[in-house]
Design a protein around this motif. Structure first.
Motif, PDB file in Angstrom:
ATOM      1  N   TRP A 194       0.844  -1.203   0.000  1.00 17.52           N
ATOM      2  CA  TRP A 194       0.000   0.000   0.000  1.00 17.52           C
ATOM      3  C   TRP A 194       0.880   1.255   0.000  1.00 17.52           C
ATOM      4  O   TRP A 194       0.687   2.189  -0.795  1.00 17.52           O
ATOM      5  CB  TRP A 194      -0.914  -0.036   1.232  1.00 17.52           C
TER       6      TRP A 194
ATOM      7  N   GLY B   5      -8.979   5.918  -4.764  1.00 14.96           N
ATOM      8  CA  GLY B   5      -8.769   4.744  -3.938  1.00 14.96           C
ATOM      9  C   GLY B   5     -10.111   4.259  -3.465  1.00 14.96           C
ATOM     10  O   GLY B   5     -11.120   4.948  -3.595  1.00 14.96           O
TER      11      GLY B   5
ATOM     12  N   PRO C 225      -6.101   4.618  -0.740  1.00 10.53           N
ATOM     13  CA  PRO C 225      -5.521   5.394  -1.837  1.00 10.53           C
ATOM     14  C   PRO C 225      -4.353   4.655  -2.496  1.00 10.53           C
ATOM     15  O   PRO C 225      -3.774   3.759  -1.904  1.00 10.53           O
ATOM     16  CB  PRO C 225      -5.037   6.674  -1.146  1.00 10.53           C
TER      17      PRO C 225
ATOM     18  N   VAL D 124      -4.746   3.278  -5.619  1.00  8.26           N
ATOM     19  CA  VAL D 124      -5.303   2.380  -6.637  1.00  8.26           C
ATOM     20  C   VAL D 124      -5.056   2.956  -8.035  1.00  8.26           C
ATOM     21  O   VAL D 124      -4.643   2.251  -8.950  1.00  8.26           O
ATOM     22  CB  VAL D 124      -6.811   2.139  -6.412  1.00  8.26           C
TER      23      VAL D 124
END
Ligand SMILES: [Zn+2]
Length: 436
Positions: free
Chosen positions: A114, A239, A246, A248
């Motif tokens: 992430w 996201g 967030p 993505v």
């Protein structure tokens, strides 16, 4: 290449057929893990008569079931976790308009991935280790605050985790700390621009240069307004808490759609009515399959977000497919007396009224014969109305602006700064108890 930096050239610029090969391998592993460890998928696969070994090509994904937000709610809290809880190191949740929140878990590897994706996002917007990043997103169970925080730290920027506070306070901090990057919701940025004006702070005297905005639907008109009032370059970010938060997808310096982290997410666009998969370029609902998530793999998760895909190469050098800016969420919509109401529209109107605070909430009461909507709005910390008369006048002003937008009258109640809890979303529905 047009001079922009790329955080992870190996994956962001990988030839597309290699990405597809990687996607297939990761899809097969994900389907296997989901079938073995998540009861929902085990049952759905049984029902449809599909087995993990049926996935021999990316197109075979169409044999798999969709996952809906309601499925996550039905499995509240941990039903979609594919690992034992002791391997989960972070839990977030996403809000919705109604009922149960949805829960998202992360293993240590999930958090590492992430953070990398958010770093890609920030670097694509031109953020570097020399920047001072002021994060306006709320921290807490909502994913955006922590997501951007760790991404900005990993690229070496100086991060100020301000979260939501009074807009004038944000401006003072920007001035004093010489903030160069702000990250938050677009309409909060407009509110900050209005606060700067109220304070008499000339945006030329600030050091701001870049803004990243998301979590609300905004258009090019809002982008222009934010850029002109704060003298920054504004980027759209995307996201979705359920698939990780967030990172993505994100805009590069060309801002012609948002590059999707395709090594981590497989994206389809479907007709939201029929579920039919649409060809590239067609407008429809985005559906995401996670390819690298350990704690909570999701197959064909229906986002409710309307967009379209562009597979053409981008001038920035990234090979990752792009999605157009989201045009709307089917999810957030409230239907009040036959009218569609989107919280983002309300946010846009409130952002332009001076003296209001950071948060608001729509309360819809369905217990009466006719739906009643009440809007609670925080007043600004630094400039509350100085009399009851002032407060009433301000409530009337907000009510009038909302009536113009919505075409119906709504009750407005101004409340103390910090008193609204939006961790469960910006809407609350009060339903009548079921008659037995
Ligand atoms: Zn690009």
């Amino acid at each position: 290449m047009a001079g922009g930096q790329i955080w992870d050239e190996q994956y962001e610029c990988m030839p597309h057929r290699e990405i597809e090969q990687l996607q297939l391998e990761r899809l097969q592993a994900t389907v296997n893990r989901a079938a073995r460890n998540v009861a929902f998928y085990e049952q759905e696969f049984d029902k449809l008569g599909v087995y993990p070994e049926d996935i021999q090509s990316l197109a075979d994904i169409q044999r798999l079931p969709f996952t809906e937000k309601q499925d996550l709610r039905d499995s509240y809290p941990y039903g979609f976790f594919a690992v034992p809880l002791r391997e989960v190191v972070r839990i977030h949740q996403s809000s919705g308009t109604t009922g149960q929140p949805t829960v998202v878990g992360y293993t240590a590897n999930d958090l590492r991935h992430w953070t990398e994706l958010v770093a890609r996002n920030l670097v694509a917007a031109g953020v570097t280790k020399d920047d001072v990043v002021q994060i306006l997103f709320g921290y807490g169970v909502f994913t955006a605050g922590f997501g951007f925080h760790y991404g900005a730290e990993v690229i070496g920027a100086s991060v100020i985790p301000v979260s939501h506070t009074d807009a004038q306070r944000q401006v003072e901090m920007m001035r004093d700390y010489r903030t160069t990057v702000i990250i938050g919701t677009p309409y909060y940025a407009l509110r900050i621009a209005a606060a700067a004006e109220e304070l008499g702070v000339d945006p030329h005297s600030l050091s701001l240069r870049i803004g990243l905005f998301g979590a609300e639907v905004w258009d090019e008109r809002a982008r222009e307004e934010i850029e002109n009032s704060l003298l920054i370059k504004a980027f759209d970010v995307y996201g979705l808490a359920e698939i990780g938060g967030p990172g993505v997808s994100y805009e590069c310096e060309h801002r012609c759609g948002l590059h999707i982290a395709e090594d981590h997410y497989l994206v389809e666009v479907i007709n939201p009515e029929t579920g039919e998969v649409l060809p590239p370029g067609a407008e429809g609902e985005l559906v995401f399959t996670t390819l690298n998530k350990e704690a909570m793999p999701l197959l064909r998760y229906r986002s409710g977000d309307i967009s379209r895909l562009d597979l053409e190469p981008c001038a920035c050098g990234r090979t990752l497919a792009r999605m157009s800016r989201v045009m709307g969420h089917s999810d957030d919509r409230l239907i009040v007396r036959g009218t569609n109401i989107f919280p983002d529209q309300v946010a846009e109107v409130l952002a332009r009224i001076p003296g209001l605070g950071a948060q608001f909430q729509l309360l819809l009461d369905r217990t009466a014969a006719l739906d009643q909507m009440e809007v609670h709005v925080e007043v600004a910390q630094d400039s509350p109305p100085d009399s009851v008369g002032g407060l009433i006048a301000m409530e009337q002003q907000v009510a009038e602006r909302l009536q113009n937008l919505l075409g119906m009258s709504v009750a407005v109640k101004l409340v103390q700064p910090g008193s609204i809890d939006t961790s469960q979303g910006r809407t609350r529905i009060i339903e009548a108890p079921h008659e037995s």
